[in-house]
Write a protein that holds these residues in place. Sequence first.
Motif, PDB file in Angstrom:
ATOM      1  N   LEU A   1       0.803  -1.204   0.112  1.00 42.77           N
ATOM      2  CA  LEU A   1      -0.049  -0.114   0.063  1.00 42.77           C
ATOM      3  C   LEU A   1       0.625   1.262  -0.192  1.00 42.77           C
ATOM      4  CD1 LEU A   1      -2.945  -1.067   2.461  1.00 42.77           C
ATOM      5  CD2 LEU A   1      -2.926  -0.750  -0.246  1.00 42.77           C
TER       6      LEU A   1
ATOM      7  N   ARG B   1      -7.596  -8.860  -4.012  1.00 43.58           N
ATOM      8  CA  ARG B   1      -8.792  -8.186  -3.377  1.00 43.58           C
ATOM      9  C   ARG B   1      -8.688  -6.674  -3.807  1.00 43.58           C
ATOM     10  NH1 ARG B   1      -9.552 -10.161   1.613  1.00 43.58           N
ATOM     11  NH2 ARG B   1      -9.961 -12.124   0.562  1.00 43.58           N
ATOM     12  N   LEU B   2      -7.616  -6.188  -3.539  1.00 43.21           N
ATOM     13  CA  LEU B   2      -7.513  -4.609  -3.536  1.00 43.21           C
ATOM     14  C   LEU B   2      -7.307  -4.147  -4.961  1.00 43.21           C
ATOM     15  CD1 LEU B   2      -5.336  -4.136  -0.498  1.00 43.21           C
ATOM     16  CD2 LEU B   2      -8.035  -3.493  -0.613  1.00 43.21           C
ATOM     17  N   ASP B   3      -7.869  -3.061  -5.475  1.00 44.38           N
ATOM     18  CA  ASP B   3      -7.781  -2.436  -6.829  1.00 44.38           C
ATOM     19  C   ASP B   3      -6.274  -1.969  -7.009  1.00 44.38           C
ATOM     20  OD1 ASP B   3     -10.191  -2.920  -7.790  1.00 44.38           O
ATOM     21  OD2 ASP B   3     -10.859  -0.805  -7.245  1.00 44.38           O
ATOM     22  N   GLN B   4      -5.801  -1.519  -5.960  1.00 48.55           N
ATOM     23  CA  GLN B   4      -4.337  -0.828  -6.095  1.00 48.55           C
ATOM     24  C   GLN B   4      -3.292  -2.067  -6.242  1.00 48.55           C
ATOM     25  OE1 GLN B   4      -3.485   1.496  -2.726  1.00 48.55           O
ATOM     26  NE2 GLN B   4      -1.294   1.534  -3.037  1.00 48.55           N
TER      27      GLN B   4
ATOM     28  N   ASN C   1      -5.698 -11.000  -0.138  1.00 45.09           N
ATOM     29  CA  ASN C   1      -5.802  -9.700   0.173  1.00 45.09           C
ATOM     30  C   ASN C   1      -5.307  -8.905  -0.933  1.00 45.09           C
ATOM     31  OD1 ASN C   1      -7.070  -9.793   2.574  1.00 45.09           O
ATOM     32  ND2 ASN C   1      -5.504 -10.313   3.616  1.00 45.09           N
TER      33      ASN C   1
ATOM     34  N   LYS D   1      -4.030  -5.572  -7.098  1.00 40.23           N
ATOM     35  CA  LYS D   1      -4.681  -6.821  -7.940  1.00 40.23           C
ATOM     36  C   LYS D   1      -3.849  -7.139  -8.949  1.00 40.23           C
ATOM     37  CE  LYS D   1      -7.969  -4.690 -10.703  1.00 40.23           C
ATOM     38  NZ  LYS D   1      -9.507  -4.168 -11.008  1.00 40.23           N
TER      39      LYS D   1
END
Length: 184
Positions: free
Chosen positions: A51, A78-81, A75, A83
Motif C-alpha cells: 500500500l 482483492r484490492l484494486d491498487q 488480500n 490486484k
Amino acid sequence: MSAEATTDERAGILLVDDMEDNLIALEAVLGSLNEPLVRARSGEEAMKALLRRRFALVLLDVRMPGMDGFETAANIKRLDQTKDVPIIFLTGADDDSGYAFRGYATGAADYLTKPFDPWVLRAKVTVFLDLHRKNRQLERLHGELSHRLAELEHQFTGENPPDLNRLHAQIRELRRLVPHGHPL
C-alpha cells in the motif's frame, strides 16, 4: 536492467518470508538484478508495503504464522491498487501437494518449491520485471497519446478552422509515438 529504465520503472520486488535465512537467500539470488528488494516478515507487513509503494512482483512464502501466504495473496488480489501485482509462491518441498493448486487458485502467477534453483528463480523474476517495464511504457504511451488526441480534438472544436499544416505535423508526431507494426 536497460539504460533507458527510469527510477519509476524500478518498482522493486517484495520478498515475504518469516524466516531470516530465506530472505537472505532470496537477496543473494536476486541482488544481481539491480532492482530494489524490499523485505516483509509477515502477510501484514507485506500488505503495508504494497500500500506504500508499487512493486513489479511479490515472492511470497506459503507457510507463515498469522496471515499465511494464501490469505496474503487473497488480500493482494482483492484490492484494486494491488490486484495486478504478480505473485510467485515459494514453499518447502515437503509441503502438501495441494498447495500448488491452491496457490494458482488464489491468483499466483507461478509456484516454486524450496530449495529452488537460483537460475530458474532469477530467470522467472527477470521475465516479470521485463513485463512490468513494458506495462509502464504502455501506460506512459497511452497517456501521451490521450493528451495529443485531446489537443487535436480541441483544434476541431475551436472557432477558427484548423491549420492543415499543423495537423499534418501533429499526425506525423503521433505516428512516431507508435512505430509501424506495434499494436497498442
